[in-house]
Design an enzyme around this catalytic site. Sequence first.
Site, PDB file in Angstrom:
ATOM      1  N   SER A  64      17.065   0.108   1.363  1.00 24.84           N
ATOM      2  CA  SER A  64      18.055   1.150   1.648  1.00 24.84           C
ATOM      3  C   SER A  64      18.738   0.913   2.993  1.00 24.84           C
ATOM      4  O   SER A  64      18.176   0.289   3.897  1.00 24.84           O
ATOM      5  CB  SER A  64      17.390   2.525   1.671  1.00 24.84           C
ATOM      6  OG  SER A  64      16.807   2.818   0.432  1.00 24.84           O
TER       7      SER A  64
HETATM    8  N1  SAH Z   1      12.622   2.569   0.087  1.00 23.27           N
HETATM    9  C1  SAH Z   1      12.973   1.328  -0.538  1.00 23.27           C
HETATM   10  C2  SAH Z   1      14.071   1.566  -1.550  1.00 23.27           C
HETATM   11  C3  SAH Z   1      14.045   0.609  -2.647  1.00 23.27           C
HETATM   12  S1  SAH Z   1      15.248   0.914  -3.889  1.00 23.27           S
HETATM   13  C4  SAH Z   1      13.438   0.334   0.501  1.00 23.27           C
HETATM   14  O1  SAH Z   1      14.129   0.728   1.441  1.00 23.27           O
HETATM   15  O2  SAH Z   1      13.172  -0.857   0.355  1.00 23.27           O
HETATM   16  C5  SAH Z   1      14.429   2.068  -4.943  1.00 23.27           C
HETATM   17  C6  SAH Z   1      13.119   1.605  -5.523  1.00 23.27           C
HETATM   18  O3  SAH Z   1      12.712   2.613  -6.463  1.00 23.27           O
HETATM   19  C7  SAH Z   1      13.188   0.299  -6.305  1.00 23.27           C
HETATM   20  O4  SAH Z   1      12.233  -0.585  -5.815  1.00 23.27           O
HETATM   21  C8  SAH Z   1      12.886   0.724  -7.745  1.00 23.27           C
HETATM   22  O5  SAH Z   1      12.196  -0.264  -8.492  1.00 23.27           O
HETATM   23  C9  SAH Z   1      12.045   1.968  -7.531  1.00 23.27           C
HETATM   24  N2  SAH Z   1      11.997   2.883  -8.668  1.00 23.27           N
HETATM   25  C10 SAH Z   1      12.989   3.202  -9.548  1.00 23.27           C
HETATM   26  N3  SAH Z   1      12.549   4.093 -10.458  1.00 23.27           N
HETATM   27  C11 SAH Z   1      11.243   4.353 -10.161  1.00 23.27           C
HETATM   28  C12 SAH Z   1      10.232   5.178 -10.741  1.00 23.27           C
HETATM   29  N4  SAH Z   1      10.457   5.916 -11.842  1.00 23.27           N
HETATM   30  N5  SAH Z   1       9.009   5.184 -10.175  1.00 23.27           N
HETATM   31  C13 SAH Z   1       8.734   4.440  -9.067  1.00 23.27           C
HETATM   32  N6  SAH Z   1       9.654   3.640  -8.474  1.00 23.27           N
HETATM   33  C14 SAH Z   1      10.891   3.581  -9.022  1.00 23.27           C
END
Ligand code: SAH
Length: 213
Positions: A64
Amino acid sequence: MKDTFKHQGMRQQLVETLINKGIKDKSVLKAIGKIPRHLFMDSGFIDYAYQDKAFPIAADQTISQPYTVAFQSELLQVQPGDTVLEIGTGSGYQTAVLLELGAKVYSIERQHELFKKTSKFLPKIGYRAKKFIFGDGYKGLPVEAPFQSIIVTAGAPYVPNPLLSQLAIGGRLVIPVGDDVQVMTLFIRKGPKDFEKHEFGDFRFVPMLEDKN
Ligand code: SAH
């Protein structure tokens, strides 16, 4: 890979940028000033690590934007010792911010590749979550509930009921809600069936997907 003076300098500039964009919480700014974001990104992107931008990580996901991480973290108002549930571990950068704020963190990720990579990587650089879970964040984590805070870092088409019901009284859920564009939404649990809702403008996240595979 190292954390050099150059990285530290770039980090301070990033902190200045976030202050200029309206982030005020001192402990959040301190955490961002401390965490070596370049270590959370694939090597090709390291030069961009301290720009205020989202970037691709493994499994077609993104780390993010720092402003978004700071904005969500500020809304959570984490107190040291709080039990926090994070949905969407991804690169683990937001997890590291929560740990710097003194939270006990449980973090769920549905992409196995990211779950494996990040659950190994974070302890290596000194960030120890209570638990990394490979699973579906729509269900929350009932065995560890209630949580003082729950943060969702993927765009949710709707607010999953289990997340609301796993909040402690007085607890806060920060979740971006919407399909193509998401409205940053804060729920505060005032009583067993009483939730206050606040909205904070538009953001863009990768989608929160249902079921594991
Ligand atoms: N906080 C992280 C954001 C990653 S993007 C960072 O800054 O690196 C969002 C993440 O949510 C992705 O890795 C995606 O695979 C995960 N995600 C999407 N749907 C999800 C769900 N139902 N349960 C758990 N994780 C999920």
